[in-house]
Motif scaffolding. Sequence first.
Motif, PDB file in Angstrom:
ATOM      1  N   LYS A 158      27.383 -21.075 -45.736  1.00  0.00           N
ATOM      2  CA  LYS A 158      27.501 -19.874 -46.642  1.00  0.00           C
ATOM      3  C   LYS A 158      26.380 -19.165 -46.514  1.00  0.00           C
ATOM      4  O   LYS A 158      26.361 -17.753 -46.857  1.00  0.00           O
ATOM      5  N   HIS A 159      24.936 -19.853 -46.715  1.00  0.00           N
ATOM      6  CA  HIS A 159      23.625 -19.114 -46.623  1.00  0.00           C
ATOM      7  C   HIS A 159      23.742 -18.137 -45.364  1.00  0.00           C
ATOM      8  O   HIS A 159      23.209 -17.028 -45.339  1.00  0.00           O
ATOM      9  N   ALA A 160      24.069 -18.698 -44.277  1.00  0.00           N
ATOM     10  CA  ALA A 160      24.004 -17.836 -42.943  1.00  0.00           C
ATOM     11  C   ALA A 160      24.918 -16.721 -42.961  1.00  0.00           C
ATOM     12  O   ALA A 160      24.566 -15.611 -42.580  1.00  0.00           O
ATOM     13  N   LEU A 161      26.193 -16.922 -43.671  1.00  0.00           N
ATOM     14  CA  LEU A 161      27.216 -16.027 -43.781  1.00  0.00           C
ATOM     15  C   LEU A 161      26.656 -14.471 -44.601  1.00  0.00           C
ATOM     16  O   LEU A 161      26.585 -13.402 -44.232  1.00  0.00           O
ATOM     17  N   ILE A 162      25.973 -15.165 -45.887  1.00  0.00           N
ATOM     18  CA  ILE A 162      25.554 -14.097 -46.778  1.00  0.00           C
ATOM     19  C   ILE A 162      24.381 -13.315 -45.873  1.00  0.00           C
ATOM     20  O   ILE A 162      24.273 -12.060 -45.928  1.00  0.00           O
ATOM     21  N   ARG A 163      23.300 -13.958 -45.089  1.00  0.00           N
ATOM     22  CA  ARG A 163      22.292 -13.416 -44.508  1.00  0.00           C
ATOM     23  C   ARG A 163      22.753 -12.397 -43.334  1.00  0.00           C
ATOM     24  O   ARG A 163      22.600 -11.092 -43.155  1.00  0.00           O
ATOM     25  N   LEU A 164      23.865 -12.845 -42.673  1.00  0.00           N
ATOM     26  CA  LEU A 164      24.340 -11.989 -41.642  1.00  0.00           C
ATOM     27  C   LEU A 164      25.128 -10.457 -42.277  1.00  0.00           C
ATOM     28  O   LEU A 164      24.839  -9.497 -41.671  1.00  0.00           O
ATOM     29  N   LEU A 165      25.974 -10.755 -43.385  1.00  0.00           N
ATOM     30  CA  LEU A 165      26.498  -9.626 -43.980  1.00  0.00           C
ATOM     31  C   LEU A 165      25.686  -8.695 -44.620  1.00  0.00           C
ATOM     32  O   LEU A 165      25.445  -7.383 -44.469  1.00  0.00           O
ATOM     33  N   GLU A 166      24.491  -9.285 -45.076  1.00  0.00           N
ATOM     34  CA  GLU A 166      23.292  -8.412 -45.554  1.00  0.00           C
ATOM     35  C   GLU A 166      22.705  -7.697 -44.643  1.00  0.00           C
ATOM     36  O   GLU A 166      22.242  -6.478 -44.776  1.00  0.00           O
TER      37      GLU A 166
END
Length: 467
Positions: free
Chosen positions: A265-273
């Motif tokens: 989830k953290h990696a997903l959020i970083r990617l989208l940010e």
Amino acid sequence: MDPLYRKVAAEIAQHIERSVYVPGDRLPGVRRLARTRGVSTATAVSAYQTLADEGYIEARSRSGFYVRARKAIQTIEPTLSAKAAAPKLVTGQAMAMALIKAANDPAIVQLGAAVPDPAFLPTQAIARALATVMRTKRSQVSSYMMPPGALELRRQISRRMSESGAIVSVDDMVITTGCQEALSLALRAVTRPGDVVAVESPAFYGLLHVLESLGLEALEVPAHPIEGISLDALGFALERWAVKACVLVPNYSNPLGYCMSDDQKHALIRLLEKHRIPLIEDDVYGDLGFSSQRPSTCKGLAPHADILYCGSFSKSLSPGLRIGWIAAGRHHAHVEFLKYVTSIASSTAPQLAAAELLATGRYERYLREVRSKYQSAVARMSDAVMRTFPEGTRISQPRGGFVIWVELPKGTDSMALARRALRDGVSIAPGPLFSASGKFANFIRLSCAKVWDARLERALFAVAKLI
Ligand SMILES: Cc1ncc(COP(=O)(O)O)c(C=O)c1O
């Protein structure tokens, strides 16, 4: 009325389910069965034949009928490619409407729609809560409950969300008519017709319908049955296409049932940010995990990220209440306006009744009971599918929710299968509905939140025979 042999077969099947007879056990001979059940030998033979057809038992020559070994569940294998497909306008979801309408027909065995049988829902508690609010809040119930919706309900939801780590104030939330409306408002707030939206593949078909109705293009990103959306493929897609939003069900996705880890989830959020893309987080199944610990939400892990969180009580309390909500962060005011222009307000009585159920702790108590019921229902349906469906069938192993994703032998046409099954009185959801580009031709989704009885067994067996 069931023919007599079916009753006898159902009784023995129940004994096998409950391990009164275990694999390898020899069953009573035909004459003995006929005598003890008070039926003719022809009826006893038909009962054993039915059980053999349904995969419970096998005939051994000159020796009688034996309980068959359980088939191990073959798990779906991931088909991940880092190269996501090109965006596609979503069209041709007409089959879904036939399925959706079938949900209104009591004569049809409902394995298609992801709707729990009322037997799983706290219908009495809901009736009591509705009666209480009708009695005690009569004038409020008769009025519009203007956006953002009932304060009592927003307060209760806000408390529950904070327990899973997401701090959302009552002023940052809008009550909606189910999660479907929340998703639609979220997409309308952050996209325009013609925009590209990244979705997991397979994706819940209601989402694809919203994209279709808004003239949005779906960019399908493959999802792993255990780990969730492929972040490599998503990263690749974001480099290549002008994606305007990403919609995901990180907790117990529909139809795969995976739950993304916090790291993912953290990696997903970083990617989208990094790409400045808002995440529309659909958490409709978040309360229905099979473990006692509720999973985190992206909203909770990254309170300042651009996340429009969508929730609902449709799966966890009752779909008929039509209560959902959205915490849209920086898009709140826009979403609130869109809610107002769409339907002015959601019904008042269900909002107040849901608030009551949460405030009294009834909702929490119910969740504790129903989670293990759904887990058993999924295990039972998975077992039955492995027992009756042809060799080469594989199924997902969801970690929450109540649907399974079934891969049928290659070459099976699940759209044709669904049409035939519907004619025979059984609804199933064919794989291509879960894709904007008609993928998953040999997949179906089955809902397991059903009362297990002879009618359901027969329906499943009828589908197996059609395959
Ligand atoms: C993943 C997902 N999101 C949203 C919805 C729609 O929920 P609601 O009935 O609250 O509108 C569903 C219903 O099937 C769903 O499975």
